[in-house]
Design a protein around this motif. Structure first.
Motif, short mmCIF file in Angstrom:
data_model
loop_
_atom_site.label_atom_id
_atom_site.label_comp_id
_atom_site.label_asym_id
_atom_site.label_seq_id
_atom_site.Cartn_x
_atom_site.Cartn_y
_atom_site.Cartn_z
N THR A 2 0.84 -1.19 0.00
CA THR A 2 0.00 0.00 0.00
C THR A 2 0.87 1.24 0.00
OG1 THR A 2 -1.65 -1.21 1.27
CG2 THR A 2 -1.85 1.17 1.20
N TYR A 4 1.30 5.66 -0.55
CA TYR A 4 0.74 6.88 0.03
C TYR A 4 -0.59 7.25 -0.63
CZ TYR A 4 0.19 11.86 0.96
OH TYR A 4 -0.33 13.07 1.33
N ILE A 7 -3.54 5.12 0.40
CA ILE A 7 -4.05 5.53 1.71
C ILE A 7 -4.88 6.80 1.58
CG2 ILE A 7 -3.36 6.33 4.00
CD1 ILE A 7 -0.92 4.45 3.72
N VAL A 8 -4.43 7.73 0.76
CA VAL A 8 -5.18 8.98 0.55
C VAL A 8 -6.55 8.67 -0.04
CG1 VAL A 8 -5.26 11.08 -0.85
CG2 VAL A 8 -3.19 10.50 0.39
N GLY A 10 -8.27 6.05 0.28
CA GLY A 10 -9.11 5.45 1.31
C GLY A 10 -9.55 6.43 2.38
N LEU A 11 -8.70 7.42 2.66
CA LEU A 11 -9.02 8.39 3.72
C LEU A 11 -10.07 9.41 3.31
CD1 LEU A 11 -5.63 9.23 5.44
CD2 LEU A 11 -7.59 8.06 6.41
N ILE A 12 -10.21 9.68 2.02
CA ILE A 12 -11.16 10.70 1.58
C ILE A 12 -12.59 10.35 1.99
CG2 ILE A 12 -12.15 11.85 -0.44
CD1 ILE A 12 -9.32 11.58 -1.71
N VAL A 14 -13.50 8.10 4.18
CA VAL A 14 -13.51 7.87 5.63
C VAL A 14 -13.62 9.21 6.36
CG1 VAL A 14 -12.10 7.10 7.58
CG2 VAL A 14 -12.30 5.67 5.56
N ALA A 15 -12.87 10.20 5.89
CA ALA A 15 -12.93 11.52 6.53
C ALA A 15 -14.29 12.15 6.33
CB ALA A 15 -11.84 12.42 5.97
N ALA A 41 -11.73 16.42 4.19
CA ALA A 41 -11.46 15.63 2.99
C ALA A 41 -10.72 16.48 1.95
CB ALA A 41 -12.76 15.09 2.41
N ILE A 44 -7.08 16.72 2.91
CA ILE A 44 -6.33 15.51 2.54
C ILE A 44 -6.00 15.53 1.05
CG2 ILE A 44 -6.52 13.00 2.33
CD1 ILE A 44 -8.23 13.09 4.91
#
Length: 71
Positions: A2, A4, A7-8, A10-12, A14-15, A41, A44
């Protein structure tokens, strides 16, 4: 493995969804919680685009050499 940007990506959501749900759970109205989650978001996304830019390191090393003369 995985990276960077994985992860970004996936975080969008989630945030956006997680912060909105958490703020709604603690009593903030939905019309205020959604923009707050969206701001995080966007932060990020902005970090991924402008702070940690998606550039290849091989291109930078190649540009350090002088250009080849076509003549």
């Amino acid at each position: 493995m995985t990276g960077y940007y994985d992860i970004v990506l996936g975080l969008i959501p989630v945030a956006l969804l997680g912060i909105t749900a958490a703020l709604t759970f603690v009593g903030v109205s939905l019309t205020a919680a959604v923009p707050l989650g969206a701001v995080v978001a966007m932060g990020i996304i902005g970090h991924a685009m402008f702070v940690n830019t998606p550039a290849d390191t091989a291109d930078e090393a190649r540009s350090a050499r002088p250009p080849i003369n076509a003549d």
